[in-house]
Motif scaffolding. Sequence first.
Motif, PDB file in Angstrom:
ATOM      1  N   PRO A 104       0.814  -1.222   0.000  1.00 41.79           N
ATOM      2  CA  PRO A 104       0.000   0.000   0.000  1.00 41.79           C
ATOM      3  C   PRO A 104       0.849   1.274   0.000  1.00 41.79           C
ATOM      4  CG  PRO A 104      -0.940  -1.606   1.487  1.00 41.79           C
ATOM      5  CD  PRO A 104       0.383  -2.167   1.041  1.00 41.79           C
ATOM      6  N   GLN A 105       0.442   2.222  -0.827  1.00 42.49           N
ATOM      7  CA  GLN A 105       1.162   3.482  -0.976  1.00 42.49           C
ATOM      8  C   GLN A 105       0.214   4.650  -0.755  1.00 42.49           C
ATOM      9  OE1 GLN A 105       4.538   3.465  -2.165  1.00 42.49           O
ATOM     10  NE2 GLN A 105       4.492   1.236  -2.190  1.00 42.49           N
ATOM     11  N   LYS A 106       0.621   5.620   0.023  1.00 41.96           N
ATOM     12  CA  LYS A 106      -0.083   6.888   0.151  1.00 41.96           C
ATOM     13  C   LYS A 106       0.964   7.975  -0.128  1.00 41.96           C
ATOM     14  CE  LYS A 106      -3.910   4.809   1.503  1.00 41.96           C
ATOM     15  NZ  LYS A 106      -4.591   4.966   2.787  1.00 41.96           N
ATOM     16  N   ILE A 107       1.073   8.372  -1.386  1.00 44.88           N
ATOM     17  CA  ILE A 107       2.182   9.191  -1.869  1.00 44.88           C
ATOM     18  C   ILE A 107       1.735  10.643  -2.062  1.00 44.88           C
ATOM     19  CG2 ILE A 107       3.871   9.495  -3.723  1.00 44.88           C
ATOM     20  CD1 ILE A 107       3.447   6.466  -4.343  1.00 44.88           C
ATOM     21  N   ILE A 108       2.566  11.575  -1.604  1.00 45.47           N
ATOM     22  CA  ILE A 108       2.302  13.000  -1.786  1.00 45.47           C
ATOM     23  C   ILE A 108       3.472  13.610  -2.549  1.00 45.47           C
ATOM     24  CG2 ILE A 108       1.925  15.216  -0.628  1.00 45.47           C
ATOM     25  CD1 ILE A 108       0.849  13.596   1.770  1.00 45.47           C
ATOM     26  N   ILE A 109       3.187  14.156  -3.731  1.00 42.46           N
ATOM     27  CA  ILE A 109       4.223  14.769  -4.567  1.00 42.46           C
ATOM     28  C   ILE A 109       3.883  16.250  -4.703  1.00 42.46           C
ATOM     29  CG2 ILE A 109       5.387  14.747  -6.799  1.00 42.46           C
ATOM     30  CD1 ILE A 109       4.570  11.834  -7.114  1.00 42.46           C
ATOM     31  N   THR A 110       4.748  17.107  -4.194  1.00 42.76           N
ATOM     32  CA  THR A 110       4.455  18.540  -4.143  1.00 42.76           C
ATOM     33  C   THR A 110       5.447  19.339  -4.980  1.00 42.76           C
ATOM     34  OG1 THR A 110       5.770  18.794  -2.109  1.00 42.76           O
ATOM     35  CG2 THR A 110       3.413  18.379  -1.864  1.00 42.76           C
ATOM     36  N   SER A 111       5.002  20.518  -5.396  1.00 38.56           N
ATOM     37  CA  SER A 111       5.789  21.348  -6.300  1.00 38.56           C
ATOM     38  C   SER A 111       6.994  21.986  -5.639  1.00 38.56           C
ATOM     39  CB  SER A 111       4.910  22.442  -6.905  1.00 38.56           C
ATOM     40  OG  SER A 111       4.293  23.209  -5.883  1.00 38.56           O
ATOM     41  N   GLY A 112       7.001  22.045  -4.314  1.00 38.96           N
ATOM     42  CA  GLY A 112       8.126  22.628  -3.600  1.00 38.96           C
ATOM     43  C   GLY A 112       8.349  21.914  -2.287  1.00 38.96           C
ATOM     44  N   SER A 113       9.458  22.226  -1.650  1.00 36.91           N
ATOM     45  CA  SER A 113       9.781  21.655  -0.349  1.00 36.91           C
ATOM     46  C   SER A 113       9.455  22.668   0.749  1.00 36.91           C
ATOM     47  CB  SER A 113      11.271  21.290  -0.280  1.00 36.91           C
ATOM     48  OG  SER A 113      11.609  20.368  -1.284  1.00 36.91           O
ATOM     49  N   ASN A 114       8.978  22.147   1.861  1.00 43.54           N
ATOM     50  CA  ASN A 114       8.684  22.982   3.017  1.00 43.54           C
ATOM     51  C   ASN A 114       7.809  24.177   2.634  1.00 43.54           C
ATOM     52  OD1 ASN A 114      10.217  21.338   4.769  1.00 43.54           O
ATOM     53  ND2 ASN A 114      12.084  22.292   4.017  1.00 43.54           N
ATOM     54  N   ASN A 115       8.320  25.402   2.864  1.00 40.75           N
ATOM     55  CA  ASN A 115       7.511  26.601   2.707  1.00 40.75           C
ATOM     56  C   ASN A 115       7.823  27.351   1.401  1.00 40.75           C
ATOM     57  OD1 ASN A 115       5.476  28.212   3.731  1.00 40.75           O
ATOM     58  ND2 ASN A 115       6.841  29.504   4.932  1.00 40.75           N
ATOM     59  N   GLN A 116       8.378  26.653   0.419  1.00 41.36           N
ATOM     60  CA  GLN A 116       8.779  27.310  -0.814  1.00 41.36           C
ATOM     61  C   GLN A 116       7.587  27.804  -1.635  1.00 41.36           C
ATOM     62  OE1 GLN A 116      11.140  24.325  -2.827  1.00 41.36           O
ATOM     63  NE2 GLN A 116      13.044  25.172  -2.054  1.00 41.36           N
ATOM     64  N   LEU A 117       7.833  28.871  -2.392  1.00 42.40           N
ATOM     65  CA  LEU A 117       6.849  29.333  -3.358  1.00 42.40           C
ATOM     66  C   LEU A 117       6.916  28.456  -4.612  1.00 42.40           C
ATOM     67  CD1 LEU A 117       7.377  33.208  -3.129  1.00 42.40           C
ATOM     68  CD2 LEU A 117       5.690  31.803  -1.933  1.00 42.40           C
ATOM     69  N   SER A 118       5.822  28.436  -5.368  1.00 43.05           N
ATOM     70  CA  SER A 118       5.774  27.724  -6.637  1.00 43.05           C
ATOM     71  C   SER A 118       5.417  28.719  -7.736  1.00 43.05           C
ATOM     72  CB  SER A 118       4.750  26.588  -6.583  1.00 43.05           C
ATOM     73  OG  SER A 118       5.131  25.623  -5.622  1.00 43.05           O
ATOM     74  N   TYR A 119       5.903  28.458  -8.934  1.00 50.10           N
ATOM     75  CA  TYR A 119       5.813  29.459  -9.982  1.00 50.10           C
ATOM     76  C   TYR A 119       5.190  28.911 -11.262  1.00 50.10           C
ATOM     77  CZ  TYR A 119       9.109  31.941  -6.977  1.00 50.10           C
ATOM     78  OH  TYR A 119       9.704  32.567  -5.919  1.00 50.10           O
ATOM     79  N   GLU A 120       4.630  29.845 -12.042  1.00 50.93           N
ATOM     80  CA  GLU A 120       4.171  29.558 -13.394  1.00 50.93           C
ATOM     81  C   GLU A 120       5.208  30.078 -14.388  1.00 50.93           C
ATOM     82  OE1 GLU A 120      -0.618  29.606 -13.338  1.00 50.93           O
ATOM     83  OE2 GLU A 120       0.318  31.592 -13.393  1.00 50.93           O
ATOM     84  N   SER A 121       5.078  29.647 -15.647  1.00 50.30           N
ATOM     85  CA  SER A 121       5.989  30.102 -16.680  1.00 50.30           C
ATOM     86  C   SER A 121       5.203  30.464 -17.930  1.00 50.30           C
ATOM     87  CB  SER A 121       7.005  28.999 -17.019  1.00 50.30           C
ATOM     88  OG  SER A 121       7.686  29.279 -18.223  1.00 50.30           O
ATOM     89  N   ASP A 122       5.376  31.704 -18.402  1.00 49.44           N
ATOM     90  CA  ASP A 122       4.737  32.102 -19.656  1.00 49.44           C
ATOM     91  C   ASP A 122       5.314  31.313 -20.829  1.00 49.44           C
ATOM     92  OD1 ASP A 122       2.979  33.973 -18.567  1.00 49.44           O
ATOM     93  OD2 ASP A 122       4.487  35.562 -18.624  1.00 49.44           O
ATOM     94  N   LYS A 123       6.588  30.981 -20.744  1.00 49.42           N
ATOM     95  CA  LYS A 123       7.217  30.214 -21.815  1.00 49.42           C
ATOM     96  C   LYS A 123       6.603  28.816 -21.909  1.00 49.42           C
ATOM     97  CE  LYS A 123      11.678  28.337 -23.310  1.00 49.42           C
ATOM     98  NZ  LYS A 123      13.137  28.245 -23.012  1.00 49.42           N
ATOM     99  N   LEU A 124       6.410  28.172 -20.762  1.00 47.95           N
ATOM    100  CA  LEU A 124       5.855  26.822 -20.749  1.00 47.95           C
ATOM    101  C   LEU A 124       4.332  26.826 -20.809  1.00 47.95           C
ATOM    102  CD1 LEU A 124       8.079  25.268 -17.925  1.00 47.95           C
ATOM    103  CD2 LEU A 124       8.442  25.157 -20.402  1.00 47.95           C
ATOM    104  N   GLN A 125       3.722  27.960 -20.437  1.00 42.09           N
ATOM    105  CA  GLN A 125       2.270  28.096 -20.351  1.00 42.09           C
ATOM    106  C   GLN A 125       1.658  27.032 -19.438  1.00 42.09           C
ATOM    107  OE1 GLN A 125       0.426  28.485 -24.222  1.00 42.09           O
ATOM    108  NE2 GLN A 125       1.367  30.483 -24.555  1.00 42.09           N
ATOM    109  N   ASN A 126       2.320  26.838 -18.317  1.00 39.32           N
ATOM    110  CA  ASN A 126       1.878  25.924 -17.258  1.00 39.32           C
ATOM    111  C   ASN A 126       2.526  26.365 -15.964  1.00 39.32           C
ATOM    112  OD1 ASN A 126       1.915  23.477 -19.644  1.00 39.32           O
ATOM    113  ND2 ASN A 126       0.312  23.320 -18.115  1.00 39.32           N
ATOM    114  N   GLY A 127       2.044  25.794 -14.861  1.00 42.74           N
ATOM    115  CA  GLY A 127       2.854  25.810 -13.663  1.00 42.74           C
ATOM    116  C   GLY A 127       4.119  25.021 -13.987  1.00 42.74           C
ATOM    117  N   ILE A 128       5.272  25.474 -13.509  1.00 39.24           N
ATOM    118  CA  ILE A 128       6.526  24.796 -13.852  1.00 39.24           C
ATOM    119  C   ILE A 128       6.508  23.348 -13.393  1.00 39.24           C
ATOM    120  CG2 ILE A 128       9.025  24.783 -13.454  1.00 39.24           C
ATOM    121  CD1 ILE A 128       8.818  27.863 -13.168  1.00 39.24           C
TER     122      ILE A 128
END
Length: 237
Positions: free
Chosen positions: A148-172
């Motif tokens: 059994p797996q209960k997996i959490i995959i997050t865009s940043g570690s701890n209290n980091q901000l997360s960003y979008e990219s106009d070049k990628l046209q997505n959240g990074i």
Amino acid sequence: MDTSGFYDLKYAHKDALDFISFLNSPKSGAQWKISQFINSEAKTVELKKKIQEILIGKANPNDLIYIFFSGHGRVSDYNSNENYLLGYDFDPNDIYSQIEDDWLYKQITDSQASHIVLFVDACRSGMLQHKGGESNELFFNQVNMSSPQKIIITSGSNNQLSYESDKLQNGIFSYFLIKGLNGAAIEKDDPNVVNLDELREYLRENVCKYKKQVPAVGGKITDDTFPLSIRIPDNDK
């Protein structure tokens, strides 16, 4: 609460639509039953009702459940250890218009589903790491053979901000998450699937090239080779 740090996200809805496109492709490994909440549909009460309905009300031990969230996250004004994901109708003066990390984590840990993977593209989502149909036969068998797996995959570690990219046209994070699941993650262990360890390495290597955010993987992990998608060569390659 000072809301000056909040701005309209350009690509959160596209992140969600791109993830749904992945789920609808053979590379996702399964014929998924999809519940989607995009833009004005993503009101906090509706999100929480659906999460609880699926994880607690309907899940059984044979289920594999993916949850994808792209949006804002914030830390409590009163307790730096409390973090929230924000629905479309977030009101800084209404505590009930946000999804508490502790609540979400409890739904995941209490669920009867053996395998749950939560993907979160939001500021400060790394705080979650500190909380304690017919399918493709190959993929289905490998999932069921895993503990059994209960997996959490997050865009940043701890209290980091997360960003979008106009070049990628997505959240990074979302861009590289979906690209990795679609087979860009370098194969190390199994030529047939993209597994957790391969995706984790791919995300950390590529997201960090754009911004100072380091994706994190946590939760209840008993197998680093847990399969997340199928490697199917693109026809145009």
